[in-house]
Design an enzyme around this catalytic site. Structure first.
Site, PDB file in Angstrom:
ATOM      1  N   GLU A 106      -1.999 -16.841  12.280  1.00 54.51           N
ATOM      2  CA  GLU A 106      -1.695 -16.824  10.859  1.00 54.51           C
ATOM      3  C   GLU A 106      -2.952 -17.074  10.041  1.00 54.51           C
ATOM      4  O   GLU A 106      -3.648 -18.079  10.231  1.00 54.51           O
ATOM      5  CB  GLU A 106      -0.650 -17.896  10.509  1.00 54.51           C
ATOM      6  CG  GLU A 106       0.745 -17.607  11.061  1.00 54.51           C
ATOM      7  CD  GLU A 106       1.795 -18.573  10.561  1.00 54.51           C
ATOM      8  OE1 GLU A 106       2.987 -18.259  10.689  1.00 54.51           O
ATOM      9  OE2 GLU A 106       1.435 -19.657  10.036  1.00 54.51           O
ATOM     10  N   CYS A 107      -3.255 -16.146   9.141  1.00 58.13           N
ATOM     11  CA  CYS A 107      -4.335 -16.283   8.156  1.00 58.13           C
ATOM     12  C   CYS A 107      -5.692 -16.515   8.834  1.00 58.13           C
ATOM     13  O   CYS A 107      -6.354 -15.559   9.209  1.00 58.13           O
ATOM     14  CB  CYS A 107      -4.003 -17.391   7.158  1.00 58.13           C
ATOM     15  SG  CYS A 107      -4.892 -17.231   5.591  1.00 58.13           S
ATOM     16  N   ALA A 108      -6.120 -17.756   9.020  1.00 57.28           N
ATOM     17  CA  ALA A 108      -7.379 -18.003   9.710  1.00 57.28           C
ATOM     18  C   ALA A 108      -7.373 -17.377  11.099  1.00 57.28           C
ATOM     19  O   ALA A 108      -8.388 -16.852  11.561  1.00 57.28           O
ATOM     20  CB  ALA A 108      -7.640 -19.506   9.812  1.00 57.28           C
ATOM     21  N   SER A 134      -1.208 -12.141  11.061  1.00 59.83           N
ATOM     22  CA  SER A 134      -0.851 -11.859   9.681  1.00 59.83           C
ATOM     23  C   SER A 134      -1.455 -12.901   8.753  1.00 59.83           C
ATOM     24  O   SER A 134      -1.772 -14.018   9.171  1.00 59.83           O
ATOM     25  CB  SER A 134       0.675 -11.867   9.538  1.00 59.83           C
ATOM     26  OG  SER A 134       1.083 -11.909   8.203  1.00 59.83           O
TER      27      SER A 134
END
Length: 461
Positions: A338-340, A433
């Site tokens: 997620e993200c990072a 994502s």
């Protein structure tokens, strides 16, 4: 009986909630209380400071991400063994998800909504700069706006002088609200921040500990702790959240090792995530991608959010981890990023080589992407089946650049204005994502992820 709580809220962002809430947690603990710290909303950073002050995990209460029906249960779970809880609000008291009901006074996901669900009183932190007698009108509005929300008192923050405090006390008395504390204007207490808010406590190290200590001393000297304890009220009783019960069925198969990235670059996560992984049959092995190898025998990998753009050089320098990760993914190891985590799986981040699992490049951008998303899964993955609906949250300034390639996309949703948006990737066993999800709101996905890890381990991977 449920654990009494106070909710620390404010008329607007930037009023000093985090300083007061963190200092209050530390001061109550120093006075001998067992304090349970909570944060309203999807914020990952403030709970890190709460955890330092309380010496126990900081947790989130977010009606948008986990649903109304879980708030009391998650509160009961997170406050077990404590005698008081401090819940820090988000933004202004009645602020929350944009585009909600036109009839409910408190927005979805707002501090006011959580306070009403818990039945806990609100202590309003007011930034006193620029306020005089007219403060009475502001407080009258906040005290009467939503009958379901009870203002239990006021803490006056950033007060300029004794005379200023006297005028403001009179304004509070005019509307019948007790003043529980007067905090002087002290610029030296500011905690360093960056593009997404405060620097996480893990990254700030000794300076974070010093900042929490200073907040604790300030609140202990400026706030009537006995009055705060007296203002706290028992919350609405509810059975405690149970990760095993949330999964719906007992774990099957042998326990497996799931690697969880931590350290300064990967600081965004929820305490309930590890608890659900454990309940589903995983032994969680935390490691720091800045310097550690991939944990031995890891059958799956969780790469949470954080600030990899601040540590891109060091992440890139750990080339043995990048190589091992790419090899394990090629062999079929499930990954939840997620993200990072998405950025770490890219080819490059601001020109620094990353793991190269995804054929995309990433860079720091000028625009902040922020908000809740009502998403639908577009592709089957180790966590979700195509067609499943999830509520998540985006919070980043980085962006993907160049040719995105032909990767299957993870999510679709309607953006502000109705435009269709597709985001994220499903690449074999990888789900990556920008969207942050709360595991307590999606327990079935965690169960599926662990079962995928068990299948991978059974192949000898």
């Amino acid at each position: 009986m449920s654990v009494p709580a106070v909710v620390i809220a404010a008329p607007a962002s930037g009023s000093g909630k985090t300083t007061v809430a963190t200092g209050l947690i530390g001061a109550l603990r120093a006075a001998g209380h067992r304090v349970a710290p909570f944060k309203v909303g999807p914020d990952y950073i403030d709970p890190g400071y709460h955890a330092l002050a309380a010496e126990r995990p900081g947790r989130n209460l977010d009606t948008v991400l986990v649903g109304h029906d879980r708030i009391r249960a998650l509160y009961a779970h997170g406050s077990a063994g404590c005698d008081i809880a401090v819940v820090e609000g988000v933004m202004g008291l009645f602020d929350g998800k944009i585009g909600g009901s036109d009839t409910d006074p408190s927005a979805e996901g707002s501090t006011a909504q959580v306070a009403a669900l818990l039945g806990a009183p609100v202590i309003l932190v007011v930034d006193a700069r620029g306020h005089s007698q007219s403060l009475a009108a502001l407080l009258h509005g906040f005290a009467t706006y939503d009958p379901a929300v009870r203002i239990g008192g006021v803490i006056l923050n950033r007060v300029g002088s004794d005379r200023h405090a006297e005028v403001l006390r009179a304004a509070c008395a005019r509307v019948g609200l007790p003043v529980l504390g007067v905090v002087a204007r002290l610029d030296e207490l500011a905690v360093p921040s960056r593009h997404l808010g405060l620097i996480p406590a893990v990254e700030h190290g000794r300076a974070a500990v010093a900042a929490v200590d200073a907040m604790t001393v300030l609140v202990a000297e400026s706030v009537d702790l006995a009055a705060v304890v007296d203002a706290a009220r028992s919350t609405a009783a509810a059975p405690a959240w149970d990760p095993a019960a949330e999964l719906g069925e007992p774990p099957t198969g042998s326990r497996v090792s799931v690697a969880l990235a931590g350290g300064p670059a990967f600081t965004f996560g929820y305490a309930e995530h590890r608890e659900l992984l454990d309940a589903a049959g995983a032994d969680v092995a935390v490691f720091d991608p800045l310097c550690d190898p991939l944990p031995e025998n890891a059958a799956a990998l969780v790469l949470p959010g954080g600030f990899p753009e601040e540590h891109a050089g060091a992440l890139s320098a750990n080339s043995s981890l990048r190589t091992a990760l790419a090899q394990r993914v090629a062999a079929g190891m499930p990954v939840h990023a997620e993200c990072a985590g998405l950025l770490y799986l890219a080819r490059t981040l601001d020109g620094h080589p990353m793991a190269g699992v995804l054929d995309v490049a990433a860079e720091f951008g000028r625009t902040l992407t922020l908000g809740y998303r009502e998403a639908v899964a577009l592709t089957d993955s180790p966590l979700w089946s195509a067609g499943e609906r999830v509520t998540g949250h985006e919070f980043h300034r980085t962006r993907l650049v160049g040719d995105i390639g032909a990767e299957a996309q993870a999510w679709g949703w309607r953006a502000w204005g109705g435009n269709s948006t597709r985001e994220g990737f499903v690449h074999g066993p990888v789900h990556a994502s920008y969207l942050h999800t709360h595991p307590a709101g999606n327990p079935a996905a965690i169960g599926r992820f662990v079962r995928a890890a068990q299948r991978f381990a059974a192949t000898g991977g």
